[in-house]
Design a protein around this motif. Sequence first.
Motif, PDB file in Angstrom:
ATOM      1  N   ILE A 234      21.672 -73.494   7.018  1.00  0.00           N
ATOM      2  CA  ILE A 234      20.763 -72.474   7.967  1.00  0.00           C
ATOM      3  C   ILE A 234      21.226 -71.063   7.259  1.00  0.00           C
ATOM      4  O   ILE A 234      22.220 -70.870   6.712  1.00  0.00           O
ATOM      5  CB  ILE A 234      21.388 -72.605   9.289  1.00  0.00           C
ATOM      6  N   ILE A 235      20.455 -70.062   7.626  1.00  0.00           N
ATOM      7  CA  ILE A 235      20.571 -68.843   7.122  1.00  0.00           C
ATOM      8  C   ILE A 235      21.918 -68.289   7.938  1.00  0.00           C
ATOM      9  O   ILE A 235      21.983 -68.043   8.997  1.00  0.00           O
ATOM     10  CB  ILE A 235      19.331 -67.994   7.530  1.00  0.00           C
ATOM     11  N   PRO A 236      22.731 -67.673   6.987  1.00  0.00           N
ATOM     12  CA  PRO A 236      23.883 -67.089   7.570  1.00  0.00           C
ATOM     13  C   PRO A 236      23.817 -65.828   7.991  1.00  0.00           C
ATOM     14  O   PRO A 236      22.992 -64.878   7.684  1.00  0.00           O
ATOM     15  CB  PRO A 236      24.871 -66.884   6.309  1.00  0.00           C
ATOM     16  N   ARG A 237      24.087 -65.421   9.163  1.00  0.00           N
ATOM     17  CA  ARG A 237      24.113 -64.323  10.126  1.00  0.00           C
ATOM     18  C   ARG A 237      25.003 -63.108   9.402  1.00  0.00           C
ATOM     19  O   ARG A 237      24.435 -62.044   9.697  1.00  0.00           O
ATOM     20  CB  ARG A 237      24.048 -64.625  11.551  1.00  0.00           C
ATOM     21  N   GLU A 238      26.295 -63.518   9.425  1.00  0.00           N
ATOM     22  CA  GLU A 238      27.285 -62.581   8.860  1.00  0.00           C
ATOM     23  C   GLU A 238      27.729 -62.758   7.473  1.00  0.00           C
ATOM     24  O   GLU A 238      27.831 -63.966   6.971  1.00  0.00           O
ATOM     25  CB  GLU A 238      28.539 -62.881   9.918  1.00  0.00           C
ATOM     26  N   PRO A 239      28.134 -61.731   6.769  1.00  0.00           N
ATOM     27  CA  PRO A 239      28.560 -61.861   5.519  1.00  0.00           C
ATOM     28  C   PRO A 239      29.972 -62.109   5.379  1.00  0.00           C
ATOM     29  O   PRO A 239      30.571 -62.258   6.321  1.00  0.00           O
ATOM     30  CB  PRO A 239      28.623 -60.385   4.715  1.00  0.00           C
ATOM     31  N   LEU A 240      30.399 -62.825   4.351  1.00  0.00           N
ATOM     32  CA  LEU A 240      31.737 -63.262   4.144  1.00  0.00           C
ATOM     33  C   LEU A 240      32.525 -62.094   4.335  1.00  0.00           C
ATOM     34  O   LEU A 240      32.221 -60.950   3.697  1.00  0.00           O
ATOM     35  CB  LEU A 240      31.863 -64.105   2.650  1.00  0.00           C
ATOM     36  N   SER A 241      33.991 -62.312   4.727  1.00  0.00           N
ATOM     37  CA  SER A 241      35.042 -61.528   4.667  1.00  0.00           C
ATOM     38  C   SER A 241      35.445 -60.816   3.268  1.00  0.00           C
ATOM     39  O   SER A 241      35.472 -61.492   2.270  1.00  0.00           O
ATOM     40  CB  SER A 241      36.140 -61.845   5.429  1.00  0.00           C
ATOM     41  N   ARG A 242      35.555 -59.591   3.078  1.00  0.00           N
ATOM     42  CA  ARG A 242      35.934 -59.145   1.773  1.00  0.00           C
ATOM     43  C   ARG A 242      37.279 -59.273   1.568  1.00  0.00           C
ATOM     44  O   ARG A 242      37.638 -59.147   0.361  1.00  0.00           O
ATOM     45  CB  ARG A 242      35.589 -57.507   1.769  1.00  0.00           C
ATOM     46  N   ASN A 243      38.187 -59.576   2.543  1.00  0.00           N
ATOM     47  CA  ASN A 243      39.412 -59.906   2.256  1.00  0.00           C
ATOM     48  C   ASN A 243      40.379 -58.635   1.601  1.00  0.00           C
ATOM     49  O   ASN A 243      40.986 -58.892   0.629  1.00  0.00           O
ATOM     50  CB  ASN A 243      39.927 -61.087   1.563  1.00  0.00           C
ATOM     51  N   LEU A 244      39.788 -57.490   2.057  1.00  0.00           N
ATOM     52  CA  LEU A 244      40.185 -56.161   1.375  1.00  0.00           C
ATOM     53  C   LEU A 244      41.833 -56.074   1.109  1.00  0.00           C
ATOM     54  O   LEU A 244      42.233 -55.663   0.203  1.00  0.00           O
ATOM     55  CB  LEU A 244      39.628 -54.986   2.196  1.00  0.00           C
ATOM     56  N   VAL A 245      42.403 -56.358   2.350  1.00  0.00           N
ATOM     57  CA  VAL A 245      43.805 -55.927   2.324  1.00  0.00           C
ATOM     58  C   VAL A 245      44.625 -57.063   1.199  1.00  0.00           C
ATOM     59  O   VAL A 245      45.470 -56.849   0.568  1.00  0.00           O
ATOM     60  CB  VAL A 245      44.558 -56.394   3.638  1.00  0.00           C
ATOM     61  N   ILE A 246      44.147 -58.427   1.285  1.00  0.00           N
ATOM     62  CA  ILE A 246      44.618 -59.133   0.445  1.00  0.00           C
ATOM     63  C   ILE A 246      44.505 -59.113  -1.033  1.00  0.00           C
ATOM     64  O   ILE A 246      45.259 -59.167  -1.868  1.00  0.00           O
ATOM     65  CB  ILE A 246      44.250 -60.939   0.733  1.00  0.00           C
ATOM     66  N   LYS A 247      43.076 -58.700  -1.169  1.00  0.00           N
ATOM     67  CA  LYS A 247      42.952 -58.494  -2.576  1.00  0.00           C
ATOM     68  C   LYS A 247      43.587 -57.100  -3.125  1.00  0.00           C
ATOM     69  O   LYS A 247      44.089 -57.130  -4.220  1.00  0.00           O
ATOM     70  CB  LYS A 247      41.418 -57.939  -2.697  1.00  0.00           C
ATOM     71  N   VAL A 248      43.703 -55.886  -2.356  1.00  0.00           N
ATOM     72  CA  VAL A 248      44.545 -54.762  -2.784  1.00  0.00           C
ATOM     73  C   VAL A 248      46.071 -55.217  -2.935  1.00  0.00           C
ATOM     74  O   VAL A 248      46.476 -54.833  -3.990  1.00  0.00           O
ATOM     75  CB  VAL A 248      44.432 -53.804  -1.726  1.00  0.00           C
ATOM     76  N   LEU A 249      46.536 -56.233  -2.008  1.00  0.00           N
ATOM     77  CA  LEU A 249      47.993 -56.187  -2.331  1.00  0.00           C
ATOM     78  C   LEU A 249      48.243 -57.243  -3.502  1.00  0.00           C
ATOM     79  O   LEU A 249      49.237 -56.934  -4.197  1.00  0.00           O
ATOM     80  CB  LEU A 249      48.551 -57.165  -1.141  1.00  0.00           C
ATOM     81  N   LEU A 250      47.302 -57.880  -3.660  1.00  0.00           N
ATOM     82  CA  LEU A 250      47.441 -58.919  -4.758  1.00  0.00           C
ATOM     83  C   LEU A 250      47.273 -58.187  -6.109  1.00  0.00           C
ATOM     84  O   LEU A 250      47.945 -58.524  -6.916  1.00  0.00           O
ATOM     85  CB  LEU A 250      46.377 -60.393  -4.929  1.00  0.00           C
ATOM     86  N   ALA A 251      46.313 -57.172  -6.290  1.00  0.00           N
ATOM     87  CA  ALA A 251      46.138 -56.534  -7.396  1.00  0.00           C
ATOM     88  C   ALA A 251      47.423 -55.799  -7.807  1.00  0.00           C
ATOM     89  O   ALA A 251      47.623 -55.394  -8.822  1.00  0.00           O
ATOM     90  CB  ALA A 251      44.809 -55.661  -7.454  1.00  0.00           C
ATOM     91  N   ALA A 252      47.718 -55.182  -6.696  1.00  0.00           N
ATOM     92  CA  ALA A 252      49.472 -54.150  -6.758  1.00  0.00           C
ATOM     93  C   ALA A 252      50.257 -55.374  -7.398  1.00  0.00           C
ATOM     94  O   ALA A 252      50.861 -54.581  -8.117  1.00  0.00           O
ATOM     95  CB  ALA A 252      49.452 -53.695  -5.406  1.00  0.00           C
ATOM     96  N   LEU A 253      50.367 -56.390  -6.666  1.00  0.00           N
ATOM     97  CA  LEU A 253      51.521 -57.270  -7.103  1.00  0.00           C
ATOM     98  C   LEU A 253      51.234 -57.579  -8.696  1.00  0.00           C
ATOM     99  O   LEU A 253      52.325 -57.737  -9.626  1.00  0.00           O
ATOM    100  CB  LEU A 253      51.535 -58.586  -6.375  1.00  0.00           C
ATOM    101  N   ILE A 254      50.251 -57.787  -9.171  1.00  0.00           N
ATOM    102  CA  ILE A 254      49.548 -58.494 -10.453  1.00  0.00           C
ATOM    103  C   ILE A 254      49.799 -57.155 -11.061  1.00  0.00           C
ATOM    104  O   ILE A 254      50.538 -57.262 -12.409  1.00  0.00           O
ATOM    105  CB  ILE A 254      48.440 -58.593 -10.577  1.00  0.00           C
ATOM    106  N   GLY A 255      49.674 -55.802 -10.826  1.00  0.00           N
ATOM    107  CA  GLY A 255      49.939 -54.729 -11.701  1.00  0.00           C
ATOM    108  C   GLY A 255      51.470 -54.523 -11.880  1.00  0.00           C
ATOM    109  O   GLY A 255      51.737 -54.116 -13.036  1.00  0.00           O
ATOM    110  N   ALA A 256      52.154 -54.702 -10.807  1.00  0.00           N
ATOM    111  CA  ALA A 256      53.562 -54.414 -10.921  1.00  0.00           C
ATOM    112  C   ALA A 256      54.069 -55.225 -11.844  1.00  0.00           C
ATOM    113  O   ALA A 256      55.126 -55.114 -12.739  1.00  0.00           O
ATOM    114  CB  ALA A 256      54.406 -54.541  -9.579  1.00  0.00           C
ATOM    115  N   MET A 257      53.924 -56.859 -11.784  1.00  0.00           N
ATOM    116  CA  MET A 257      54.248 -57.970 -12.540  1.00  0.00           C
ATOM    117  C   MET A 257      53.979 -57.781 -14.058  1.00  0.00           C
ATOM    118  O   MET A 257      54.711 -58.049 -14.956  1.00  0.00           O
ATOM    119  CB  MET A 257      53.623 -59.209 -11.869  1.00  0.00           C
ATOM    120  N   LEU A 258      52.778 -57.103 -14.211  1.00  0.00           N
ATOM    121  CA  LEU A 258      52.372 -56.778 -15.563  1.00  0.00           C
ATOM    122  C   LEU A 258      53.173 -55.877 -16.351  1.00  0.00           C
ATOM    123  O   LEU A 258      53.725 -56.028 -17.545  1.00  0.00           O
ATOM    124  CB  LEU A 258      50.962 -56.629 -15.705  1.00  0.00           C
TER     125      LEU A 258
END
Length: 548
Positions: A234-258
Amino acid sequence: MELIQYIRLLRKWGWALILCAVVGGTLAYITTMAAPNQYQAQVTLSVGNFLESQNPTTQDINTGIALADTYAQILRTPNLHNAVIEKLSLSLTEDEFDNLVSTQTIAKTSLLQVSVTYVDPLLTADIANELAQQLIEQSPTNLTEEQQLQITSLNEHINAQSNDLQALRSQLGDIETELEDEDLSAARRQTLVEERSTLVDQINETNSNIAQYTMTLANIQQRTNSIEIIQQAIIPREPLSRNLVIKVLLAALIGAMLAFGLALLYEYSHDTFEDSNDVMHTLSVPTLGVISKIKQANKSYHSGLITELPPLSQIPEEYRTLRTNLLFALQDKRFIVVSSPLPQEGKTITAANLALMIAQAGMSVVLVDCDLRIPRQHEVFGLANGIGLTNLILNQRSQIAKPTHASSEVSLARVPMPDYWQEIAQETEQPNLTVITSGFNPPNPTELLGTMLVKRWADQMLQSGVDYVIFDTPPILVASDAAVLASRLNAEVLLVIDAQKTKRGSAIEAVQRFKNVQVNTIGTLFNRSDPRAHSYYGPHYDKYYQNN
């Protein structure tokens, strides 16, 4: 690495970890917010027909589950993707289309879920449904044209026979009603009985035909390898969640680990000591002094002497600390062997400045250049090197006359070998300090330094009133001269560690080589250090020194 080393590493590279974490989190935030909304639609397929069976077998169920996994892989094939792209006239490449599709089989069932994620909600549902339809069309699920004609014909025959059966049963009902009449004549009753028997036979035959047609139809329609859409997308009415907080925290963690990984790689590749405490902890040898890096106007050895610096500047004060700690540690020992793990780590200048500093304290010092391979003390003090230690040990006459200055022209003449060490020792501008240069370079320096004559002359120096004898020796990892000499004299070793150059492994091996010949390393000197790297220096430490 131990915990304390990781803590030091974090203190040193903490700024890099924080910077990389901030950069990574910022980039993740920007890219996530800049990306268009994503919509997802799902279509659910059923593989196999055992759900329609009243008594499905275990084999039918297992076959359906296995086929579901197979069709999940077929859904990722280029042929299927290209068919959908062509059908819907999509402006996508096959690789781009493949990134839109994901499949999942529901555990322990033959149900297959196909998910499509795209920026257009209408197209998202259309792609999911068309993909499922293309799978059905390109799979062995479809009936052939001949089978479809057979099914049509069988259905017609079944319908016709069903109508005939209904008519026969109606006629049979009428006969049964008429036979209930008691006034019926015998002849008529006999006729009706015969007609009833005929109708029963016809009804049985019709039932048999219907059963045969039905069984044939069921055999044609019986397909283990069947696919059906049980839930269209069926045609979706709402977009998927961007998971902004998780992505930012994960990217920050990856940056620190790198950043932490790069810091570890840098530390392991350079593998130098952090500070004097690190030296003491690693080598289990006390650090007797820390000498800051000398900013020399030129690269000459002479410019590295403390006499070339203001008396109350930082470097002389550090050498005074070294003198105090070393003399206290020596107790009644008078022989000091100065060495380093490898060349160019500052042991020559250290030996010279240490001798100068002890002499400035009013004690008599003899500095002996025992580096018979690459001697440098005569360059440090601007002395001649015509005769020296090698002549003293070998008791030879030299063909080189003593010049009055290092730059004076040398005249050749036979010079008798002196009977006492004072005759080859050269005075310096510093009172109480004399220097015995190396002399000519012998072919067997290690053997010469290990002879009893070395011990004899060294003892004679002490007997002559000398307070301390300092021996400048080759790097211990390059030649064994320092270990041989220290062992012969029962001398204490001062090991020079270059803060910017000496590797941990080299320093550990240097201490071990002295231990192998039962020579004690009395302490280390942490040379060419950055004062800002030491926690005990405050931000205004340089105000205590003159012309620092």
